[in-house]
Design a protein around this motif. Structure first.
Motif, PDB file in Angstrom:
ATOM      1  N   VAL A   1       0.880  -1.329   0.004  1.00  0.00           N
ATOM      2  CA  VAL A   1      -0.093  -0.141  -0.226  1.00  0.00           C
ATOM      3  C   VAL A   1       0.961   1.245   0.207  1.00  0.00           C
ATOM      4  CG1 VAL A   1      -1.810   1.379   1.339  1.00  0.00           C
ATOM      5  CG2 VAL A   1      -1.984  -0.965   1.275  1.00  0.00           C
ATOM      6  N   GLY A   2       1.753   1.312   0.929  1.00  0.00           N
ATOM      7  CA  GLY A   2       2.970   2.380   0.820  1.00  0.00           C
ATOM      8  C   GLY A   2       3.385   2.618  -0.349  1.00  0.00           C
ATOM      9  N   ASP A   3       4.044   1.475  -1.192  1.00  0.00           N
ATOM     10  CA  ASP A   3       4.573   1.629  -2.618  1.00  0.00           C
ATOM     11  C   ASP A   3       3.691   2.040  -3.396  1.00  0.00           C
ATOM     12  OD1 ASP A   3       6.903   0.821  -1.394  1.00  0.00           O
ATOM     13  OD2 ASP A   3       6.697  -1.172  -2.209  1.00  0.00           O
ATOM     14  N   ASN A   4       2.329   1.730  -3.373  1.00  0.00           N
ATOM     15  CA  ASN A   4       1.363   2.151  -4.429  1.00  0.00           C
ATOM     16  C   ASN A   4       0.971   3.664  -4.332  1.00  0.00           C
ATOM     17  OD1 ASN A   4      -0.679   2.151  -6.456  1.00  0.00           O
ATOM     18  ND2 ASN A   4      -2.160   1.334  -4.947  1.00  0.00           N
ATOM     19  N   TYR A   5       0.723   4.116  -3.133  1.00  0.00           N
ATOM     20  CA  TYR A   5       0.577   5.479  -2.659  1.00  0.00           C
ATOM     21  C   TYR A   5       1.726   6.293  -3.125  1.00  0.00           C
ATOM     22  CZ  TYR A   5      -4.125   5.351  -1.253  1.00  0.00           C
ATOM     23  OH  TYR A   5      -5.546   5.138  -1.227  1.00  0.00           O
ATOM     24  N   THR A   6       2.994   5.946  -2.931  1.00  0.00           N
ATOM     25  CA  THR A   6       4.076   6.821  -3.218  1.00  0.00           C
ATOM     26  C   THR A   6       4.275   7.044  -4.660  1.00  0.00           C
ATOM     27  OG1 THR A   6       5.325   5.933  -1.069  1.00  0.00           O
ATOM     28  CG2 THR A   6       6.656   6.726  -3.181  1.00  0.00           C
ATOM     29  N   SER A   7       4.220   5.887  -5.514  1.00  0.00           N
ATOM     30  CA  SER A   7       4.020   6.044  -6.949  1.00  0.00           C
ATOM     31  C   SER A   7       3.059   7.021  -7.658  1.00  0.00           C
ATOM     32  CB  SER A   7       4.001   4.367  -7.510  1.00  0.00           C
ATOM     33  OG  SER A   7       3.679   4.432  -9.032  1.00  0.00           O
ATOM     34  N   VAL A   8       1.907   6.927  -7.188  1.00  0.00           N
ATOM     35  CA  VAL A   8       0.983   7.637  -7.560  1.00  0.00           C
ATOM     36  C   VAL A   8       1.240   9.170  -7.199  1.00  0.00           C
ATOM     37  CG1 VAL A   8      -1.637   8.566  -7.082  1.00  0.00           C
ATOM     38  CG2 VAL A   8      -1.119   5.921  -7.309  1.00  0.00           C
ATOM     39  N   PHE A   9       1.531   9.453  -6.099  1.00  0.00           N
ATOM     40  CA  PHE A   9       1.939  10.811  -5.739  1.00  0.00           C
ATOM     41  C   PHE A   9       2.966  11.460  -6.290  1.00  0.00           C
ATOM     42  CE2 PHE A   9      -0.657  10.173  -1.578  1.00  0.00           C
ATOM     43  CZ  PHE A   9      -1.656  11.082  -1.867  1.00  0.00           C
ATOM     44  N   LYS A  10       4.106  10.484  -6.772  1.00  0.00           N
ATOM     45  CA  LYS A  10       5.047  10.974  -7.499  1.00  0.00           C
ATOM     46  C   LYS A  10       4.622  11.283  -8.792  1.00  0.00           C
ATOM     47  CE  LYS A  10       9.006   8.732  -5.021  1.00  0.00           C
ATOM     48  NZ  LYS A  10      10.302   7.957  -5.180  1.00  0.00           N
ATOM     49  N   SER A  11       3.809  10.384  -9.444  1.00  0.00           N
ATOM     50  CA  SER A  11       3.251  10.952 -10.605  1.00  0.00           C
ATOM     51  C   SER A  11       2.404  11.918 -10.733  1.00  0.00           C
ATOM     52  CB  SER A  11       2.451   9.648 -11.121  1.00  0.00           C
ATOM     53  OG  SER A  11       1.460   9.801 -10.600  1.00  0.00           O
ATOM     54  N   LEU A  12       2.077  12.457  -9.496  1.00  0.00           N
ATOM     55  CA  LEU A  12       1.164  13.905  -9.350  1.00  0.00           C
ATOM     56  C   LEU A  12       2.391  14.881  -9.111  1.00  0.00           C
ATOM     57  CD1 LEU A  12      -2.092  12.482  -7.874  1.00  0.00           C
ATOM     58  CD2 LEU A  12      -1.704  13.125 -10.189  1.00  0.00           C
ATOM     59  N   GLY A  13       3.544  14.702  -8.781  1.00  0.00           N
ATOM     60  CA  GLY A  13       4.333  15.799  -8.947  1.00  0.00           C
ATOM     61  C   GLY A  13       4.968  16.115  -7.463  1.00  0.00           C
ATOM     62  N   VAL A  14       4.627  15.047  -6.465  1.00  0.00           N
ATOM     63  CA  VAL A  14       5.262  15.112  -5.099  1.00  0.00           C
ATOM     64  C   VAL A  14       6.264  14.466  -5.044  1.00  0.00           C
ATOM     65  CG1 VAL A  14       4.830  14.614  -2.760  1.00  0.00           C
ATOM     66  CG2 VAL A  14       3.054  15.231  -4.439  1.00  0.00           C
TER      67      VAL A  14
END
Length: 276
Positions: free
Chosen positions: A49-62
């Motif tokens: 779950v942590g890896d999934n959200y990390t990937s998503v937020f990185k793709s959104l510019g964080v």
């Protein structure tokens, strides 16, 4: 002290297409300082779950993202974990089991740091179980898709980040209107808020929330209940409730938390125009 923003998500938010809700998380987060902290205490699969959200937020510019996984209560007294919360610009509670969250961090130094962060302006986000845990009282179990009955709903103390409400998630998708009505009948001073999947409320200060996402938010106001048999029932009997106020609010609508009144899209537009 300035209270931070809250974004409370009904679960199953879009992470692949438009990402409307997570883009709003990022938009507000970027007005803050410090890392975006993903808190995985609720889930049995913290790494995934942590890896999934990390990937998503990185793709959104964080870029500044930290994952905190508390799986044992003593980890909520760990100085490194508390320091991360003290520095956070956003704290994101993932889904899972809300009892895990409250039992692991309730009453700990980590919880005190979390509440202080919110009061100092941090953005707090919760999805699914992470949404339910933010209120003073949370629903932890109950019959879905059935008439409201006494003793078929289980409630427990939450984290008390947002006061005066009780939150239910995956709302329309799992037919949870009955259990939210039962919760409000037993606690009519508390506002019931049911949030559909891929839908969220954004709370700025304490005055009102606005609805974003593809579904609806159901508000159950028990202040005007004129009759209920909740105190007379034996276990599993059907509740009687009269004169409960019910509002269904899709994207673009708002709701006054103090005034207990819905705000239509047209009224929202007029207010924005006047403020400009």
């Amino acid at each position: 002290m300035e209270k931070g923003y809250l974004i409370i998500i009904g679960g199953a938010e879009d992470k692949e297409k438009e990402c409307e809700i997570l883009k709003e998380v990022v938009r507000i987060y970027k007005t803050k300082e410090g890392p975006l902290v993903i808190l995985t205490a609720a889930t049995d699969y913290p790494r995934e779950v942590g890896d999934n959200y990390t990937s998503v937020f990185k793709s959104l510019g964080v870029d500044n993202i930290k994952v905190v996984d508390i799986q044992e209560r003593d980890m909520a007294s760990n100085k490194c974990n508390i320091d991360i919360i003290n520095e956070a610009g956003c704290i994101f509670f993932t889904g899972g089991d809300q009892i895990k969250i409250t039992s692991l961090i309730g009453g700990t130094p980590f919880y005190e740091a979390l509440r202080s962060a919110y009061l100092d302006g941090c953005l707090i986000v919760g999805t699914s179980a992470g949404a339910s845990c933010l209120s003073p009282t949370m629903i932890v179990a109950g019959d879905d898709d059935s008439s409201p009955r006494k003793c078929t709903i289980k409630m427990s103390p939450g984290l008390d980040i947002i006061r005066g409400v009780i939150i239910d998630q995956h709302f329309a998708q799992r037919g949870r209107i009955g259990r939210l009505l039962a919760a409000v009948a037993q606690n009519p001073e508390i506002l019931g808020i049911g949030i559909d999947e891929n839908t969220a409320i954004v709370i700025e200060g304490e005055d009102y929330f606005r609805v974003i996402g593809e579904g609806a938010v159901t508000v159950v106001d028990g202040n005007y209940i004129s009759h209920t048999n909740v105190s007379e029932l034996t276990q599993d009997e059907i509740l009687a409730i009269t004169d409960v106020h019910l509002h269904i609010l899709p994207r673009g609508y708002s709701y006054g938390l103090k005034s207990k009144t819905p705000i239509t899209k047209e009224q929202c537009k007029e207010e924005k125009h006047e403020n400009h």
